[in-house]
Each structure stands twice: as C-alpha cells, then as structure tokens.
Motif scaffolding. Structure first.
Motif, PDB file in Angstrom:
ATOM      1  N   TYR A 106      -9.979  -0.747   7.363  1.00  0.00           N
ATOM      2  CA  TYR A 106      -9.503  -2.129   7.243  1.00  0.00           C
ATOM      3  C   TYR A 106     -10.154  -2.829   6.056  1.00  0.00           C
ATOM      4  O   TYR A 106      -9.490  -3.544   5.303  1.00  0.00           O
ATOM      5  CB  TYR A 106      -9.800  -2.918   8.522  1.00  0.00           C
ATOM      6  CG  TYR A 106      -8.781  -2.740   9.621  1.00  0.00           C
ATOM      7  CD1 TYR A 106      -7.419  -2.807   9.365  1.00  0.00           C
ATOM      8  CD2 TYR A 106      -9.193  -2.529  10.928  1.00  0.00           C
ATOM      9  CE1 TYR A 106      -6.499  -2.662  10.378  1.00  0.00           C
ATOM     10  CE2 TYR A 106      -8.281  -2.381  11.949  1.00  0.00           C
ATOM     11  CZ  TYR A 106      -6.929  -2.440  11.665  1.00  0.00           C
ATOM     12  OH  TYR A 106      -6.017  -2.295  12.664  1.00  0.00           O
ATOM     13  N   LEU A 107     -11.443  -2.634   5.882  1.00  0.00           N
ATOM     14  CA  LEU A 107     -12.142  -3.274   4.765  1.00  0.00           C
ATOM     15  C   LEU A 107     -11.644  -2.754   3.423  1.00  0.00           C
ATOM     16  O   LEU A 107     -11.447  -3.533   2.480  1.00  0.00           O
ATOM     17  CB  LEU A 107     -13.653  -3.068   4.897  1.00  0.00           C
ATOM     18  CG  LEU A 107     -14.328  -3.809   6.048  1.00  0.00           C
ATOM     19  CD1 LEU A 107     -15.803  -3.425   6.139  1.00  0.00           C
ATOM     20  CD2 LEU A 107     -14.166  -5.307   5.887  1.00  0.00           C
ATOM     21  N   LEU A 108     -11.445  -1.449   3.346  1.00  0.00           N
ATOM     22  CA  LEU A 108     -10.983  -0.861   2.092  1.00  0.00           C
ATOM     23  C   LEU A 108      -9.561  -1.305   1.746  1.00  0.00           C
ATOM     24  O   LEU A 108      -9.297  -1.783   0.628  1.00  0.00           O
ATOM     25  CB  LEU A 108     -11.059   0.670   2.173  1.00  0.00           C
ATOM     26  CG  LEU A 108     -10.630   1.426   0.914  1.00  0.00           C
ATOM     27  CD1 LEU A 108     -11.619   1.165  -0.199  1.00  0.00           C
ATOM     28  CD2 LEU A 108     -10.527   2.899   1.204  1.00  0.00           C
ATOM     29  N   ILE A 109      -8.638  -1.186   2.677  1.00  0.00           N
ATOM     30  CA  ILE A 109      -7.233  -1.539   2.403  1.00  0.00           C
ATOM     31  C   ILE A 109      -7.075  -3.053   2.293  1.00  0.00           C
ATOM     32  O   ILE A 109      -6.319  -3.547   1.457  1.00  0.00           O
ATOM     33  CB  ILE A 109      -6.326  -0.936   3.483  1.00  0.00           C
ATOM     34  CG1 ILE A 109      -6.349   0.583   3.347  1.00  0.00           C
ATOM     35  CG2 ILE A 109      -4.906  -1.448   3.363  1.00  0.00           C
ATOM     36  CD1 ILE A 109      -5.569   1.326   4.380  1.00  0.00           C
ATOM     37  N   GLY A 110      -7.807  -3.808   3.108  1.00  0.00           N
ATOM     38  CA  GLY A 110      -7.761  -5.270   2.987  1.00  0.00           C
ATOM     39  C   GLY A 110      -8.316  -5.740   1.652  1.00  0.00           C
ATOM     40  O   GLY A 110      -7.791  -6.664   1.042  1.00  0.00           O
ATOM     41  N   GLY A 111      -9.393  -5.106   1.185  1.00  0.00           N
ATOM     42  CA  GLY A 111      -9.960  -5.467  -0.124  1.00  0.00           C
ATOM     43  C   GLY A 111      -9.007  -5.137  -1.266  1.00  0.00           C
ATOM     44  O   GLY A 111      -8.862  -5.914  -2.223  1.00  0.00           O
ATOM     45  N   ALA A 112      -8.364  -3.991  -1.164  1.00  0.00           N
ATOM     46  CA  ALA A 112      -7.385  -3.630  -2.206  1.00  0.00           C
ATOM     47  C   ALA A 112      -6.199  -4.588  -2.183  1.00  0.00           C
ATOM     48  O   ALA A 112      -5.695  -5.003  -3.232  1.00  0.00           O
ATOM     49  CB  ALA A 112      -6.927  -2.197  -2.004  1.00  0.00           C
ATOM     50  N   GLY A 113      -5.754  -4.964  -0.988  1.00  0.00           N
ATOM     51  CA  GLY A 113      -4.664  -5.938  -0.876  1.00  0.00           C
ATOM     52  C   GLY A 113      -5.064  -7.295  -1.410  1.00  0.00           C
ATOM     53  O   GLY A 113      -4.274  -7.981  -2.065  1.00  0.00           O
ATOM     54  N   PHE A 114      -6.322  -7.692  -1.149  1.00  0.00           N
ATOM     55  CA  PHE A 114      -6.807  -8.966  -1.682  1.00  0.00           C
ATOM     56  C   PHE A 114      -6.827  -8.941  -3.206  1.00  0.00           C
ATOM     57  O   PHE A 114      -6.412  -9.901  -3.854  1.00  0.00           O
ATOM     58  CB  PHE A 114      -8.208  -9.279  -1.141  1.00  0.00           C
ATOM     59  CG  PHE A 114      -8.743 -10.592  -1.613  1.00  0.00           C
ATOM     60  CD1 PHE A 114      -8.419 -11.752  -0.942  1.00  0.00           C
ATOM     61  CD2 PHE A 114      -9.568 -10.681  -2.736  1.00  0.00           C
ATOM     62  CE1 PHE A 114      -8.898 -12.978  -1.377  1.00  0.00           C
ATOM     63  CE2 PHE A 114     -10.045 -11.890  -3.177  1.00  0.00           C
ATOM     64  CZ  PHE A 114      -9.706 -13.048  -2.500  1.00  0.00           C
ATOM     65  N   ALA A 115      -7.318  -7.854  -3.788  1.00  0.00           N
ATOM     66  CA  ALA A 115      -7.393  -7.767  -5.258  1.00  0.00           C
ATOM     67  C   ALA A 115      -5.995  -7.793  -5.880  1.00  0.00           C
ATOM     68  O   ALA A 115      -5.767  -8.491  -6.872  1.00  0.00           O
ATOM     69  CB  ALA A 115      -8.133  -6.488  -5.656  1.00  0.00           C
ATOM     70  N   LEU A 116      -5.064  -7.053  -5.297  1.00  0.00           N
ATOM     71  CA  LEU A 116      -3.704  -7.033  -5.845  1.00  0.00           C
ATOM     72  C   LEU A 116      -3.026  -8.385  -5.680  1.00  0.00           C
ATOM     73  O   LEU A 116      -2.385  -8.891  -6.604  1.00  0.00           O
ATOM     74  CB  LEU A 116      -2.884  -5.936  -5.162  1.00  0.00           C
ATOM     75  CG  LEU A 116      -1.464  -5.742  -5.678  1.00  0.00           C
ATOM     76  CD1 LEU A 116      -1.487  -5.294  -7.128  1.00  0.00           C
ATOM     77  CD2 LEU A 116      -0.734  -4.734  -4.824  1.00  0.00           C
TER      78      LEU A 116
END
Length: 124
Positions: A106-116
């Motif tokens: 969740y942290l990894l995919i949420g962080g990538a989604g936040f950056a994009l």
C-alpha cells in the motif's frame, strides 16, 4: 449490279453514318459560371491587442502547489483502490471476500500514485 452503283451505295452509307465523335461536338457552355476555389485566409488580421478564443477560456491558477496536492491525493487513493482490486482478483482462497494488500505494498503503490498525481496536477 454494276460496280459504280456499288461504290455509290457504299459512299452514301459512309456519308450518312459518319458523324463527329463525342469529344468533337461543340457543347454549349453552362449557364452558370464554374465554382472557383481560393486559398483560405483570415477575415481579420490578428494584432497584438486581440487574444485568441482559446486563450479566453483557459483558467490559469496562481496556486500550482494546491493543485499538485489534490492530484497527489487522488493518485494515492487510486493506487490503494487498484492494489486492493488486484489483490482481491488474485486471491485463490475458498472463503472469498475482499483481500487486502500488505502495508508495504500500500505504501509503495500509494506513494507512486501520489507522485504521478502530483506531477499531473502541477502540469495542469
């Protein structure tokens, strides 16, 4: 029949049957003038005081940071939902139901989604 009569008959047939070809006939000109196509040009010349129509409708926001934060929040939420959906579809358990991702996913995919999302919000 004599030969002169035969030649006269052949000459008469040739003269009566021969007429000019279709391309050689003179056709009357049409009553209307043919349509002429001209190259397109602007009706009014654009000068420095005029703004294009597209420029009037683009809302320019002075606060790009706020839009980047909103886009990042939307991207992080979309990443969490996507991770949960993929985990639920890939779950082979017999009891069914919703399957959740581990916290690090969740942290990894949420962080990538936040950056994009933040990059898209900043660009817009």
């Amino acid at each position: 029949m004599s030969r002169s009569r035969l030649l006269a008959l052949a000459a008469g047939l040739i003269i009566t049957l021969v007429e000019p070809g279709h391309a050689q006939r003179s056709q009357p000109l049409p009553a209307i003038t043919p349509q002429r196509f001209e190259s397109w040009h602007a009706v009014w010349p654009l000068d420095a005081t005029m703004t294009p129509a597209a420029g009037r409708y683009i809302a320019t926001s002075p606060n790009r940071g706020r839009r980047a934060l909103i886009g990042g929040a939307i991207g992080a939420a979309a990443g969490v939902v996507l991770c949960t959906a993929v985990s639920t579809l890939a779950d082979d358990s017999a009891d069914g139901g919703v399957s959740f991702c581990p916290l690090d996913s969740y942290l990894l995919i949420g962080g990538a989604g936040f950056a994009l999302g933040a990059a898209i919000g900043w660009a817009l």
